[in-house]
Design an enzyme around this catalytic site. Structure first.
Site, mmCIF file in Angstrom:
data_model
loop_
_atom_site.group_PDB
_atom_site.id
_atom_site.type_symbol
_atom_site.label_atom_id
_atom_site.label_comp_id
_atom_site.label_asym_id
_atom_site.label_seq_id
_atom_site.Cartn_x
_atom_site.Cartn_y
_atom_site.Cartn_z
ATOM 1 N N HIS A 1 0.811 -1.225 0.000
ATOM 2 C CA HIS A 1 0.000 0.000 0.000
ATOM 3 C C HIS A 1 0.844 1.275 0.000
ATOM 4 O O HIS A 1 0.368 2.328 0.400
ATOM 5 C CB HIS A 1 -0.946 -0.003 1.220
ATOM 6 C CG HIS A 1 -1.983 -1.086 1.151
ATOM 7 N ND1 HIS A 1 -2.640 -1.574 2.260
ATOM 8 C CD2 HIS A 1 -2.488 -1.764 0.102
ATOM 9 C CE1 HIS A 1 -3.502 -2.522 1.880
ATOM 10 N NE2 HIS A 1 -3.414 -2.654 0.594
ATOM 11 N N CYS B 1 6.074 19.710 -13.037
ATOM 12 C CA CYS B 1 4.883 19.909 -13.878
ATOM 13 C C CYS B 1 3.820 20.787 -13.228
ATOM 14 O O CYS B 1 2.823 21.115 -13.865
ATOM 15 C CB CYS B 1 4.281 18.557 -14.264
ATOM 16 S SG CYS B 1 3.395 17.759 -12.918
ATOM 17 N N GLY C 1 -1.539 -9.367 12.651
ATOM 18 C CA GLY C 1 -2.135 -8.047 12.889
ATOM 19 C C GLY C 1 -2.906 -7.477 11.726
ATOM 20 O O GLY C 1 -2.867 -6.270 11.499
ATOM 21 N N ASN D 1 -2.874 -12.720 16.205
ATOM 22 C CA ASN D 1 -3.814 -11.602 16.346
ATOM 23 C C ASN D 1 -4.548 -11.796 17.671
ATOM 24 O O ASN D 1 -4.961 -12.915 17.983
ATOM 25 C CB ASN D 1 -4.823 -11.646 15.172
ATOM 26 C CG ASN D 1 -5.575 -10.337 14.990
ATOM 27 O OD1 ASN D 1 -6.073 -9.771 15.953
ATOM 28 N ND2 ASN D 1 -5.665 -9.870 13.760
ATOM 29 N N PRO D 2 -4.745 -10.743 18.455
ATOM 30 C CA PRO D 2 -5.499 -10.927 19.713
ATOM 31 C C PRO D 2 -6.979 -11.182 19.473
ATOM 32 O O PRO D 2 -7.673 -11.659 20.371
ATOM 33 C CB PRO D 2 -5.293 -9.593 20.457
ATOM 34 C CG PRO D 2 -4.821 -8.622 19.444
ATOM 35 C CD PRO D 2 -4.210 -9.378 18.312
HETATM 36 P P1 NAD Z 1 -7.123 -3.257 10.378
HETATM 37 O O1 NAD Z 1 -7.255 -2.024 11.190
HETATM 38 O O2 NAD Z 1 -8.244 -3.611 9.466
HETATM 39 O O3 NAD Z 1 -6.910 -4.509 11.340
HETATM 40 C C1 NAD Z 1 -5.994 -4.464 12.403
HETATM 41 C C2 NAD Z 1 -5.905 -5.842 13.008
HETATM 42 O O4 NAD Z 1 -4.859 -5.838 13.945
HETATM 43 C C3 NAD Z 1 -7.171 -6.310 13.733
HETATM 44 O O5 NAD Z 1 -7.499 -7.623 13.303
HETATM 45 C C4 NAD Z 1 -6.757 -6.301 15.200
HETATM 46 O O6 NAD Z 1 -7.385 -7.335 15.945
HETATM 47 C C5 NAD Z 1 -5.278 -6.547 15.094
HETATM 48 N N1 NAD Z 1 -4.469 -6.089 16.212
HETATM 49 C C6 NAD Z 1 -4.692 -5.036 17.047
HETATM 50 N N2 NAD Z 1 -3.700 -4.916 17.935
HETATM 51 C C7 NAD Z 1 -2.801 -5.916 17.657
HETATM 52 C C8 NAD Z 1 -1.556 -6.317 18.198
HETATM 53 N N3 NAD Z 1 -1.006 -5.659 19.230
HETATM 54 N N4 NAD Z 1 -0.921 -7.382 17.669
HETATM 55 C C9 NAD Z 1 -1.455 -8.049 16.629
HETATM 56 N N5 NAD Z 1 -2.640 -7.710 16.060
HETATM 57 C C10 NAD Z 1 -3.295 -6.647 16.566
HETATM 58 O O7 NAD Z 1 -5.774 -3.127 9.576
HETATM 59 P P2 NAD Z 1 -5.299 -3.916 8.297
HETATM 60 O O8 NAD Z 1 -5.753 -5.320 8.300
HETATM 61 O O9 NAD Z 1 -3.864 -3.606 8.122
HETATM 62 O O10 NAD Z 1 -6.119 -3.178 7.158
HETATM 63 C C11 NAD Z 1 -5.783 -3.437 5.886
HETATM 64 C C12 NAD Z 1 -5.225 -2.225 5.220
HETATM 65 O O11 NAD Z 1 -6.172 -1.351 4.750
HETATM 66 C C13 NAD Z 1 -4.343 -1.318 6.040
HETATM 67 O O12 NAD Z 1 -3.071 -1.835 6.216
HETATM 68 C C14 NAD Z 1 -4.252 -0.112 5.233
HETATM 69 O O13 NAD Z 1 -3.061 -0.066 4.467
HETATM 70 C C15 NAD Z 1 -5.403 -0.295 4.378
HETATM 71 N N6 NAD Z 1 -5.927 0.813 3.760
HETATM 72 C C16 NAD Z 1 -5.561 2.070 4.134
HETATM 73 C C17 NAD Z 1 -5.940 3.110 3.392
HETATM 74 C C18 NAD Z 1 -5.472 4.480 3.675
HETATM 75 O O14 NAD Z 1 -5.255 4.916 4.746
HETATM 76 N N7 NAD Z 1 -5.282 5.227 2.657
HETATM 77 C C19 NAD Z 1 -6.750 2.902 2.341
HETATM 78 C C20 NAD Z 1 -7.120 1.621 2.016
HETATM 79 C C21 NAD Z 1 -6.705 0.582 2.728
#
Ligand code: NAD
Length: 250
Positions: A126, A157, A194, A220-221
């Protein structure tokens, strides 16, 4: 004397990690939670519980209100700069440096903390929030002048500059996606750390790895849509579970 691990890991899991010729890890926002960076989808604390992604993380939001989007990313960039890699990032860097024949780290995170922890070349699906690029040419810009009331422009540009991250409705960078796909197809073990496993195409990688014969380990917790299909589920924070898992390989 080594500190005894608080985890009694399944012996088959440890054996699989020890004999793996190729270990891959897929990380999401959760691995940076213990560095003080908010996740996206967690209720209460997640960024999307407090901000509307349609107003901040889409090309149309940037076209409508570039200053709002620029400032939001500048605010997040400051948080990232002030954060430090935690024990989970360091454990993955250590795992890579242990000399597994092949290792791939695929991350959905844009914070660059894996590199700062010592991971050699994470596959960034990403983008990276610390980089800025021209919104027209896509060229990465190292330095820019930020006028107080306007979004900086490309010196070449004149188009607006934007963060080098993948927004909703945008395609992932093809080389990163191809590298992640190849790692998922070829790895023997995939650690999924995570991530809520809800954002595609990254969320498709564990199923692809499993179909190709890999062992899937979720760290993952909380439960995710992947939990039922994982071979091993290690419930706990990445900064606690990963160092213990890597230590258990000794
Ligand atoms: P998420 O927020 O959807 O999920 C986070 C996960 O981490 C959860 O399952 C939670 O239980 C877990 N978690 C929380 N604390 C933890 C810890 N201490 N140890 C282990 N796990 C823990 O995040 P994601 O899955 O990364 O979401 C997917 C992606 O979507 C993001 O990485 C991001 O890049 C993305 N996204 C972002 C944008 C943006 O900001 N522009 C746009 C689109 C998509």
């Amino acid at each position: 004397m080594a500190t005894p691990s608080p985890f009694a890991f399944d012996g088959d899991l440890i054996a699989a990690l020890r004999r793996a010729r190729f270990i891959a890890a897929l990380t999401g926002a959760g691995i940076s939670a213990e560095s003080g960076l908010a996740t996206f989808r967690d209720a209460q604390t997640g960024l999307w519980a407090r901000f509307d992604p349609r107003e901040l993380a889409t090309p149309s939001a940037f076209a409508r209100n570039p200053k709002l989007v620029w400032d939001w990313y500048a605010w997040r960039r400051e948080h990232v700069a002030a954060a430090h890699p935690n024990a989970g990032h360091l454990a993955l860097a250590e795992l890579e440096q242990r000399g597994v024949p092949e290792f791939a780290l695929i991350t959905q995170n844009v914070d660059g903390l894996h590199q700062r922890a010592g991971s050699r070349s994470p596959i960034e699906l990403h983008g990276n929030i610390t980089r800025v690029k021209c919104s027209r040419e896509g060229t990465v810009v190292e330095r820019w002048n930020a006028p107080p009331d306007a979004v900086p422009r490309c010196a070449n540009c004149g188009a607006l500059l934007r963060p080098d991250v993948v927004w909703f409705e945008e395609m992932l960078p093809e080389p990163a996606l191809a590298a992640a796909d190849a790692a998922a197809r070829r790895c023997n073990v995939l650690l999924v750390v995570g991530t809520s496993a809800e954002v595609y195409p990254a969320a498709a990688l564990p199923a692809l790895a499993r179909r190709s014969g890999a062992i899937i380990v979720e760290i993952n917790p909380n439960a995710t849509p992947l939990s039922a299909a994982a071979d091993y589920v290690l419930r706990g924070a990445a900064g606690v579970v990963l160092p213990a898992l890597v230590a258990a390989l000794d």
